[in-house]
Design a protein around this motif. Structure first.
Motif, PDB file in Angstrom:
ATOM      1  N   UNK D  60      -1.457 -12.547  31.203  1.00  0.00           N
ATOM      2  CA  UNK D  60      -2.203 -11.480  31.881  1.00  0.00           C
ATOM      3  C   UNK D  60      -2.593 -11.913  33.287  1.00  0.00           C
ATOM      4  N   UNK D  64      -1.936  -9.862  36.639  1.00  0.00           N
ATOM      5  CA  UNK D  64      -3.077  -9.322  37.380  1.00  0.00           C
ATOM      6  C   UNK D  64      -3.075  -9.748  38.847  1.00  0.00           C
ATOM      7  N   UNK D  91      -9.274 -11.108  39.897  1.00  0.00           N
ATOM      8  CA  UNK D  91      -8.527 -10.327  38.911  1.00  0.00           C
ATOM      9  C   UNK D  91      -8.135 -11.178  37.716  1.00  0.00           C
ATOM     10  N   UNK D  93      -9.494 -13.977  36.650  1.00  0.00           N
ATOM     11  CA  UNK D  93     -10.689 -14.382  35.902  1.00  0.00           C
ATOM     12  C   UNK D  93     -11.081 -13.262  34.933  1.00  0.00           C
ATOM     13  N   UNK D  94     -10.987 -12.034  35.459  1.00  0.00           N
ATOM     14  CA  UNK D  94     -11.373 -10.906  34.611  1.00  0.00           C
ATOM     15  C   UNK D  94     -10.309 -10.570  33.581  1.00  0.00           C
ATOM     16  N   UNK D  95      -9.044 -10.828  33.923  1.00  0.00           N
ATOM     17  CA  UNK D  95      -7.966 -10.363  33.051  1.00  0.00           C
ATOM     18  C   UNK D  95      -7.644 -11.310  31.903  1.00  0.00           C
ATOM     19  N   UNK D  96      -7.901 -12.622  32.072  1.00  0.00           N
ATOM     20  CA  UNK D  96      -7.503 -13.570  31.037  1.00  0.00           C
ATOM     21  C   UNK D  96      -8.306 -13.311  29.756  1.00  0.00           C
ATOM     22  N   UNK D  97      -7.620 -12.983  28.667  1.00  0.00           N
ATOM     23  CA  UNK D  97      -8.335 -12.644  27.442  1.00  0.00           C
ATOM     24  C   UNK D  97      -8.976 -13.879  26.804  1.00  0.00           C
TER      25      UNK D  97
END
Lengths: 151, 258, 617, 144
Positions: D60, D64, D91, D93-97
C-alpha cells in the motif's frame, strides 16, 4: 457583473478540445467580454480538460488578458521605443490627468480604460494611441482631449 | 559509465545523469534553492551554476546550471570557480534584497559573505522566492491545485482565482517542502486550513491521533486502489494491531507445543 | 478551382499575367496598418465609387489594388497610379475624384499630393525617384505594395509558388538545404544562425514528427517588418514555410502571430484557407508526395515568447516560460520533437533564393552576412518607415540618405539597434557597415532590425531606463538574475535619473550586469543589460552629468530640469489649458509664468508652444 | 537475493537490542534515527512481537506514494524510501495497514525498514535469534 455565458459554447466549438487551444479560447473570451470572467475560466478548464490552476496561470501571464472588467472604450498608449522617443510619456501623463485615472485603471463610469502597451507595430507613425480598434498616429498634446471625446 | 573531473578529481558518472547529482554524490557542497529530487529540475535559482570546460575547447569555459546539465565523458567541472562564486554571492545578494527578513536566505547569504544587501530592499517583501518547488510538486502529485500567477517581479504562487482551490486535498507537500517556510497552514482541533481551504483530518478510531486529511485519504483510496479502512487507524495503533494478531498466532503455537 | 499540379499553377499564373497586361492602368492603395489608421479604407471606398461612376465597376478588381505596406507609413494614406508610378501621399477621400480623372484616366500629375523632398522642398513624382525608395533593394518586401495582399492569384502571377514547384519536382530535401546553406541566409529574428544549417540539424534527427514554426511574434518595440510582411505578402510566408517543411520532412507547421496584429492574422487566415481550398496545403501538394498543414497560433503578449523554448510552450497553450536549452529546440522543440523555428523575414526570403539561386543571393550583401535586411527606421528621423537594404550598407547611408537626416535638423546623438537586447551606437560609428557581426562587435546586435534614431533631445540615461522598465515588465520571473537583477539595475538607473545617483553606482551596475549576463536562463536576461552597458560604454559623460552635476543634458529627466517661459512669449495662451496641473498663469498677449511648485515637468507646455518660448534647463 | 527476514515472536524477550541496532545503523551525521523495528507486547504473558515492515507484495505504501519515492529493491526485495525524493506528504504513513512507515519527528523524515540494504543489523544483534536473516533454501528445508 452578470453575463450571458451562452456564447461561450460558440467559442469552444471553434477549437479542438485540447490544451493547445487554451490561449486562442481565452483570447476569444477576452474579446467577447473585454475581460476574463471567473465563470468563463472555470468552464474553459472543464471543457478543454486543463486544470483550473493552469488556466489561471496562462490568464495572468500574458498581457492580452485581463481579469477585471474594462471600460466601454480601451485606450492604449503605445510605449514602443519609437513612441517613447517621440513623447509617449507626455501623452500618458495628459490622458491620466484628463481622465483622472492611472494607466491600467478604468474610469468610475466604466467608459474608459487606460492602458500602456508595448509596441503596437505602427512605429512609423509614432507616437501612437489606439482608441478601441482605431489607431491614431502622430498624436499631439493638443489632440489628446479629442481622442477621449471621440465616440 | 563515463568519467568527469570535478575540482581536479576524476569521478565516475552515468552517461546523461545531471551534474548536480554527481557533485552531490561526491559530497561537494553547492547551494540550491529550487531543486527537489521529486520533480524535474527547472534551473530557476541559478545558484548551482558551475564552470565547465573540455580539453578540446581550447581554454574556453562555459557556465551552466549543474541541475540541468547532463554529464558527458571528459567534462572538467569547477564547482567553485571565482566567477561562479561571485555569481552566487550576487544572486544571494539579490535574494536578500527581495526577502530581507527570511532567516533561510539570510543564513545562506551569510555563508557566501553577504551580510547586508548592496541593493535596494524591497519594501513589504514576502519570503516566497518563487522557486516553484511547491507548484511543481503539486503538479507531479497530480493535483495541480496551485500555480504560478502573473509574471516577472510581480509573480506569486496562488490558488486559481485566489479562491480555495477545489483540487487541493491538503497533503501539505507544498508547505513542507518550501525552502523558506513561506507557505502557511493551520492545524488545530482535528482540522486543517491551507490556501484558505478547510479540511477535516481523519482521527484514528482507536486513539484519535491524526495523520492525513479525509480528502487526501479519499483521493488515495479512489485513485490508488487502497481500501479506505487502511486510513482509519494511525500507524501506532496499526502496529499494536499487528502485534496483537501475531501475538495470538504465536500464543496458539506456544500452547500447541507445550 | 483546385491546383492539382504544376500545370494548373502555371495556368493561373498565365491568366493572372494576362489580366495585368490587359489592365496596365491601376490604382494602388496602401492598406497596411499605418495607412488604414490614416483612413486608407475610406480611400478604397471612394476609389470604388469613383470607378463605378465612370462605368468601370466590372473591372474594379483588376484596377483597384489593396496592397500591403510600402513602409512609408508616416505619409499615409498612400496611393500609387500605375503604370506611371505616380506617388501620392496623405490622400483624402475628397482627392479621389481628381486623381481618377486627371491622373488615372489622363496622364496629369496632381502636384500638391506629391512627396516633398525634405532636403530642398522640391516635389517628386515617381515612387522610385524618392530617396527613401531609391536606395532600397527589395527581396523580402518584394511584393509589398505591389499586389493585392489577399489575392492568391496575384501572388501566383508574380511567380508565387514557383519555388515550391521547383523544390517538389526538381530538388531533393538535401539539395534544398544545400541551396539555402550556400546562399548564406542567416536567421533574421535576432540570432543570425545559418538557416540552412538549422534545417540540416533538424532534418538529420530521427523522430516521429518534425515541425516548422514561423515566428511572427515581433516583440521588439520599434520593429514592425514582420507585421508588414504578414499583412502584405502572406503567401510569401506560407511558401517559405512549405519549402522549409519539405526540406526537413515536416508535415505540420505553425505561424505564431502576435494578437496585437489583427490584420496580419486576418490575411494569414485567408491565405491559409485559399491554399487549403485549392490544394496548395493539405495532402499531396501539387500532386507530389509532400503533405503539409499550417495552423495559426496567436501570441498573447509576452516579449519572452520571442525566445524559442518559451514560444513553443506558448504554441502548446502553456505559460511562456523558457527552459534551459542545453538541448536545443531544433533537436527537442515543440512537443519535444525536432522543430525548425524561423522568423517571418527569414522565411519570406526563401522562395526567391530557390528561384534565383544561392549564388545570386550571396552576391548581395557582405561575405558573412549575405542578402538584404529589412530595417524599421524610426524615431527622430525625417523619413520613417520600413526599408530593405543590402547588408553592409553604413548607418550613415541609412539614416541620412534614406532617412533624410534628423528631424528638425537637430544633431544626431545615437541609433539604437536590436531592441531591448541591443545597444546604442554613437555618432563616431555612423560609418560602420551594418551586418550581424559588426553590430555584435560594437556591443549591440542586429535583432529583428529596429533602428531607432535619437537626437540631442533624447536622454541616453532615460533610454536605458526605458529598456530596463520594459524588460522588468516582460521578464517571465523564472530565473533570479533576470527577474531580480534587472529590477535592481532599474532601481539604480531610476535613482540616477532622479538625481540621487552616486559615482559608485556605475561600477555597481557594471558588476551586476555581468552577473545577470552570466547567470540568466534565457536570451532575455543574458542580453538584457545590453542597452545599459552600451550606453555606459559610449555615453558615460551623460551618466556622470546626471550623477555628479545633477543635470540632464537632454532636458528629459523631470527631477533634473526646470521649465521657464522666456520673454518672447506672445501670450497666446496655448500652454495654459495644455498644462494639466494649473502651473501656468498669464493673460492674453502677456508673458506667461510657470509656478515652479506646481510644475511636474511633464513637457506639455513645451510641446504645444509654437514660439520656442519655453526653456528647458 | 535468496535470503529472507524471519520474525519468531516466541523467541523474543523484548530486550530491544534490535531497536538500538536499527537506530544506530540508520544514524545520520551521528544522530540516531527513529527505529524501524519495535518489539511490542503481544498481549500474552512473556510474549513480545518485533513489529517491522513485512515488505508486502502488493504494498500500500508504494501505491500511495504520488512522487515515486518508494521503490522495491529488486535485489533485497525491500521497499526502500528515497528521502531525497520524499515530499513528506504522509500518505504512506497513513496507508500502511501495519503502521510500518513512521514519521521520525526528530529529523522530520519518514522512515521504514529497508533491510539495511541486504544485511539487517537487527538480526545480527538479536541475542535470542528471534530475528533471522537466512537463506531461503535452508528455510525451505527446515519447514519441508
Amino acid at each position: 457583473m452578470k453575463h450571458n455565458f451562452d456564447n461561450l459554447n460558440l467559442i469552444f466549438d471553434k477549437y479542438p478540445k485540447t490544451q493547445e487551444s487554451l490561449i486562442a479560447v481565452l483570447q476569444d473570451i477576452q474579446k467577447e467580454y473585454q475581460y476574463l470572467p471567473c465563470e468563463a475560466l472555470e468552464q474553459t478548464s472543464e471543457v478543454l480538460d486543463v486544470p483550473l490552476s493552469k488556466v489561471f496561470s496562462v490568464s495572468t501571464f500574458y498581457n492580452s488578458f485581463s481579469l477585471t472588467a474594462k471600460g466601454d472604450k480601451v485606450i492604449k498608449i503605445c510605449t514602443g521605443t519609437a513612441c517613447h522617443i517621440r513623447g509617449a510619456k507626455l501623452l500618458q501623463d495628459q490622458l491620466e490627468n484628463h481622465l483622472s485615472i492611472k494607466a491600467g485603471e478604468t474610469t468610475e463610469d466604466m467608459k474608459f480604460t487606460l492602458e500602456v502597451v508595448a509596441c503596437v507595430g505602427a512605429c512609423a507613425m509614432a507616437p501612437v494611441v489606439v482608441v478601441g480598434e482605431k489607431y491614431h498616429g502622430s498624436v499631439k498634446v493638443s489632440k489628446v482631449k479629442k481622442l477621449v471625446k471621440a465616440k | 559509465m563515463i568519467h568527469i573531473t570535478i575540482n581536479g578529481k576524476v569521478v565516475q558518472a552515468k552517461d546523461g545523469e545531471m551534474l548536480l547529482t554527481v557533485i552531490r554524490r561526491e559530497q561537494i557542497d553547492i547551494p540550491t534553492l529550487c531543486h527537489h529530487e521529486a520533480v524535474e529540475p527547472s534551473g530557476a535559482c541559478r545558484l548551482c551554476m558551475v564552470e565547465i570546460t573540455k580539453p578540446s575547447w581550447d581554454g574556453w569555459c562555459d557556465y551552466v546550471t549543474s541541475c540541468l546539465y547532463p554529464a558527458e565523458d571528459g567534462l572538467i567541472v569547477n564547482t567553485h570557480a571565482p566567477k561562479v562564486n561571485e555569481l552566487r554571492s550576487s544572486i544571494l545578494d539579490m535574494f536578500l534584497a527581495r526577502h530581507p527578513k527570511s532567516p533561510e536566505i539570510r543564513q545562506l547569504a551569510a555563508e557566501y559573505g553577504v551580510m547586508k544587501t548592496q541593493f535596494e530592499e524591497v519594501v513589504d517583501g514576502d519570503n516566497c522566492i518563487l522557486c516553484g518547488i511547491c507548484t511543481r510538486i503539486c503538479d507531479t502529485m497530480g493535483f495541480k491545485a496551485i500555480s504560478m500567477v502573473g509574471r516577472g517581479h510581480g509573480k506569486e504562487v496562488a490558488p486559481p482565482l485566489n479562491m480555495a482551490p477545489a483540487a487541493c486535498v491538503g497533503c501539505l507537500s507544498c508547505a513542507k517542502n518550501c525552502p523558506t517556510n513561506y507557505i502557511e497552514y493551520n492545524m488545530k482541533n482535528g482540522g486543517l486550513t491551507i490556501w484558505k481551504k478547510d479540511f477535516e483530518m481523519i482521527a484514528c478510531t482507536e486513539c484519535g491521533a491524526t495523520t492525513i486529511t479525509k480528502e487526501f485519504a479519499e483521493y488515495l483510496s479512489v485513485n490508488r486502489d487502497i481500501p479506505f479502512d487502511y486510513f482509519e487507524k494511525c500507524d501506532a495503533c496499526h502496529r499494536k494491531e499487528l502485534a496483537g494478531t501475531m501475538g495470538r498466532i504465536a500464543n496458539w503455537d506456544r500452547e500447541a507445543r507445550s | 478551382m483546385t491546383i492539382k499540379n504544376v500545370k494548373d499553377l502555371n495556368k493561373i499564373r498565365k491568366t493572372s499575367l494576362a489580366t495585368q497586361k490587359k489592365h496596365p492602368k491601376k490604382v494602388l492603395v496602401c492598406c497596411g496598418t499605418g495607412c488604414i489608421a490614416n483612413g486608407a479604407l475610406k480611400i478604397v471606398d471612394s476609389v470604388r465609387d469613383g470607378l463605378e461612376k465612370r462605368n468601370l465597376k466590372d473591372v474594379t478588381v483588376e484596377i483597384l489594388k489593396e496592397t500591403g505596406c510600402h513602409g512609408f507609413c508616416e505619409l499615409g494614406p498612400l496611393v500609387i497610379i500605375e503604370p506611371q508610378e505616380t506617388f501620392y501621399t496623405k490622400v483624402k477621400p475628397k482627392h479621389i475624384e481628381d486623381i481618377l480623372d486627371k491622373s488615372f484616366l489622363d496622364n496629369e500629375v496632381i502636384e500638391p499630393l506629391l512627396f516633398t523632398n525634405p532636403v530642398d522642398g522640391s516635389k517628386i513624382t515617381k515612387y522610385n525617384d524618392i530617396s527613401f525608395f531609391k536606395h532600397q533593394q527589395r527581396i523580402a518586401l518584394r511584393n509589398l505594395g505591389k499586389i493585392s495582399a489577399h489575392d492568391m492569384n496575384e501572388y501566383i502571377g508574380v511567380d508565387g509558388y514557383q519555388a515550391l514547384a521547383k523544390v517538389l519536382f526538381e530538388m531533393t530535401p538535401d539539395e534544398v538545404i544545400g541551396e539555402v546553406t550556400k546562399s548564406g541566409l542567416r536567421g533574421r529574428g535576432g540570432g543570425g544562425f545559418s538557416a540552412g544549417r538549422k534545417w540540416k540539424i533538424c532534418k538529420d534527427i530521427k523522430a516521429d514528427k518534425h515541425y516548422v514554426i514561423c515566428n511572427g511574434d515581433e516583440g521588439d518595440p520599434g520593429a514592425f517588418m514582420d507585421r508588414s510582411i504578414m499583412e502584405g505578402d502572406p503567401h510569401g510566408v506560407l511558401e517559405g514555410m512549405m519549402i522549409a517543411a519539405y526540406a526537413i520532412g515536416a508535415k505540420e507547421g505553425y505561424i505564431y502571430v502576435r494578437d496585437e496584429y489583427p490584420l496580419a492574422v486576418k490575411h494569414l487566415e485567408k491565405a491559409i484557407l485559399d491554399c487549403e481550398r485549392t490544394g496548395l496545403l493539405g495532402e499531396n501538394i501539387l500532386g507530389s508526395d509532400f503533405s503539409f498543414t499550417i495552423k495559426i497560433a496567436r501570441g498573447a503578449g509576452a516579449f519572452v515568447c520571442g525566445e524559442s523554448s518559451a514560444l513553443m510552450k506558448s504554441v502548446a497553450g502553456e505559460v511562456g516560460e523558457p527552459r534551459a536549452k542545453y538541448v536545443r529546440s531544433v533537436v527537442k522543440g515543440l512537443y519535444d520533437e525536432p522543430t525548425v523555428l524561423n522568423n517571418v523575414e527569414t522565411l519570406v526570403n526563401v522562395p526567391t533564393i530557390i528561384r534565383k539561386g544561392a549564388d545570386w543571393y550571396s552576391s548581395i550583401g557582405t561575405k558573412k552576412s549575405t542578402g538584404t535586411q529589412v530595417f524599421s527606421l524610426v524615431g527622430k528621423v525625417r523619413n520613417t518607415g520600413l526599408i530593405e537594404v543590402p547588408m553592409g550598407i553604413t548607418l550613415r547611408e541609412i539614416i541620412f540618405d534614406i532617412g533624410g537626416g534628423i528631424l528638425d535638423d537637430r544633431p544626431f546623438k545615437a541609433v539604437q539597434t536590436g531592441g531591448p537586447s541591443g545597444g546604442c551606437i554613437p555618432e563616431s560609428m555612423l560609418d560602420l557597415p551594418v551586418d550581424f557581426d559588426s553590430l555584435t562587435e560594437v556591443g549591440s546586435m542586429m535583432g529583428s532590425g529596429g533602428l531607432i534614431v535619437m537626437d540631442d533631445k533624447t536622454c541616453i540615461v532615460d533610454i536605458a531606463k526605458y529598456f530596463l522598465e520594459f524588460l522588468v515588465e516582460e521578464s517571465c520571473g523564472k530565473c533570479t538574475p533576470c527577474c531580480e537583477g534587472l529590477y535592481q539595475l532599474l532601481k539604480i538607473v531610476e535613482r540616477i535619473c532622479a538625481g540621487k545617483g552616486v559615482e559608485a553606482d556605475i561600477e555597481k551596475m557594471e558588476r551586476l550586469s555581468e552577473n545577470i549576463m552570466l547567470g540568466s536562463l534565457c536570451g532575455l536576461g543574458k542580453s538584457g543589460p545590453n542597452p545599459l552597458m552600451s550606453t555606459l560604454k559610449y555615453f558615460k559623460d551623460e551618466y556622470i552629468a546626471h550623477i555628479k552635476d545633477k543635470k540632464c543634458p537632454a532636458g528629459v529627466c523631470p527631477e533634473l530640469i526646470t521649465y521657464e517661459i522666456l520673454d518672447n512669449c506672445t501670450g497666446c495662451m496655448a500652454c495654459i489649458p495644455a498644462c494639466g496641473y494649473d502651473a501656468i498663469e498669464g493673460k492674453k498677449k502677456e508673458v506667461h509664468v510657470i509656478t515652479q511648485d506646481k510644475c511636474t515637468k511633464c513637457g506639455a507646455c513645451y510641446a504645444v508652444c509654437n514660439f520656442d518660448s519655453i526653456l528647458v534647463s | 537475493m535468496n535470503k529472507r527476514f524471519i520474525v519468531k515472536p516466541e523467541l523474543c524477550t523484548g530486550c530491544r537490542s534490535c531497536e538500538l541496532a536499527c537506530s544506530f545503523t540508520h544514524a545520520i551525521d551521528g544522530v540516531r534515527s527513529l527505529t524501524r523495528i519495535n518489539p511490542i507486547d503481544g498481549g500474552f504473558k512473556d510474549l513480545w512481537v518485533p513489529v517491522t515492515c513485512l515488505q508486502c507484495d502488493d504494498a500500500a505504501c508504494i501505491k500511495s506514494c504520488l512522487v515515486n519515492a518508494l521503490k522495491r529493491n529488486p535485489v533485497t526485495g525491500a521497499v526502500e524510501l528515497n528521502h531525497e525524493v520524499c515530499v513528506n506528504c504522509m500518505a504512506c504513513v497513513a496507508a500502511c495497514p501495519f503502521g510500518c512507515a513512521i514519521l521520525d519527528t526528530q529529523t522530520n523524515l519518514i522512515v521504514k525498514c529497508d533491510l539495511c540494504g541486504g544485511d539487517p543489523a537487527c538480526a545480527h544483534f538479536c541475542p535470542t535469534k528471534a530475528l533471522v536473516w537466512e537463506l531461503i533454501k535452508k528455510a525451505v528445508k527446515k519447514t519441508g
